[in-house]
Scaffold this motif. Structure first.
Motif, PDB file in Angstrom:
ATOM      1  N   ASP A  98     -34.375  85.445  54.242  1.00  0.00           N
ATOM      2  CA  ASP A  98     -35.721  84.776  53.983  1.00  0.00           C
ATOM      3  C   ASP A  98     -36.284  84.253  55.095  1.00  0.00           C
ATOM      4  O   ASP A  98     -37.217  84.169  55.634  1.00  0.00           O
ATOM      5  N   ALA A  99     -35.139  83.272  55.855  1.00  0.00           N
ATOM      6  CA  ALA A  99     -35.698  82.653  56.913  1.00  0.00           C
ATOM      7  C   ALA A  99     -35.664  83.383  58.224  1.00  0.00           C
ATOM      8  O   ALA A  99     -36.795  83.007  58.983  1.00  0.00           O
ATOM      9  N   LEU A 100     -35.004  84.373  58.518  1.00  0.00           N
ATOM     10  CA  LEU A 100     -35.024  85.069  59.605  1.00  0.00           C
ATOM     11  C   LEU A 100     -35.791  86.422  59.473  1.00  0.00           C
ATOM     12  O   LEU A 100     -36.221  87.019  60.680  1.00  0.00           O
ATOM     13  N   ALA A 101     -35.905  87.083  58.381  1.00  0.00           N
ATOM     14  CA  ALA A 101     -36.401  88.245  58.416  1.00  0.00           C
ATOM     15  C   ALA A 101     -37.656  88.213  57.332  1.00  0.00           C
ATOM     16  O   ALA A 101     -38.314  89.473  56.863  1.00  0.00           O
ATOM     17  N   ASP A 102     -38.279  87.285  57.173  1.00  0.00           N
ATOM     18  CA  ASP A 102     -39.381  87.079  56.035  1.00  0.00           C
ATOM     19  C   ASP A 102     -38.982  88.013  54.586  1.00  0.00           C
ATOM     20  O   ASP A 102     -39.734  88.440  53.830  1.00  0.00           O
ATOM     21  N   GLY A 103     -37.795  87.774  54.485  1.00  0.00           N
ATOM     22  CA  GLY A 103     -37.242  88.312  53.178  1.00  0.00           C
ATOM     23  C   GLY A 103     -36.761  89.780  52.953  1.00  0.00           C
ATOM     24  O   GLY A 103     -36.484  90.291  52.157  1.00  0.00           O
ATOM     25  N   ARG A 104     -37.147  90.498  54.157  1.00  0.00           N
ATOM     26  CA  ARG A 104     -37.070  91.965  54.249  1.00  0.00           C
ATOM     27  C   ARG A 104     -35.536  92.187  54.170  1.00  0.00           C
ATOM     28  O   ARG A 104     -34.645  91.766  54.751  1.00  0.00           O
ATOM     29  N   ARG A 105     -35.398  93.252  53.319  1.00  0.00           N
ATOM     30  CA  ARG A 105     -33.938  93.827  53.197  1.00  0.00           C
ATOM     31  C   ARG A 105     -33.740  95.064  54.224  1.00  0.00           C
ATOM     32  O   ARG A 105     -34.532  95.881  54.475  1.00  0.00           O
TER      33      ARG A 105
END
Length: 130
Positions: A98-105
């Motif tokens: 969430d913090a580093l990839a805007d929540g993208r998996r």
């Protein structure tokens, strides 16, 4: 996002996936142990039917419903694993994502997909008849 962060999140995601697999094995252990315990009912009955009461008593007294670890059945081990390790692992991974990839998996895999498909398209294009 920089390459090192993508790699780090990829490793964290892969570690979580491995933990998911371990959790699945733990559930298999739980279910298989329970199934074996219920099979003991038949073993006890058949031993009694065959006149082997001493062995039937031993199976019933020492194995039937036995704790697999001191004071715990397998469901309690699964619950403790979930509560003390698995949930924490998921929360830590999600917070980083969430913090580093805007929540993208799976950013690492998404980039790999693009690259692999680009390579595939390049070969397909070259091998087409002209």
């Amino acid at each position: 996002m920089d390459e090192v962060t993508i790699q780090a999140l990829g490793k964290l995601s892969a570690a979580l996936e491995t933990t998911e697999r371990a959790r699945g094995h733990l559930y298999s252990f739980h279910q298989l142990t329970g199934t074996a315990d219920f099979m003991l009912d038949d073993a006890v009955a058949l031993l009694r039917q065959a006149g082997h009461h001493e062995h039937a008593d031993r199976v019933q007294g020492e194995l039937l419903g036995r704790n697999v670890l001191p004071g715990r059945w397998t469901f309690e081990i699964v619950e403790e694993y979930d509560d003390t390790y698995y949930e924490c692992f998921r929360e830590v991974e999600r917070a980083a994502r969430d913090a580093l990839a805007d929540g993208r998996r799976h950013d690492l895999e998404a980039r790999l997909k693009q690259e692999r498909q680009r390579l595939s398209a390049a070969v397909s294009y070259k091998s087409r008849p002209r």
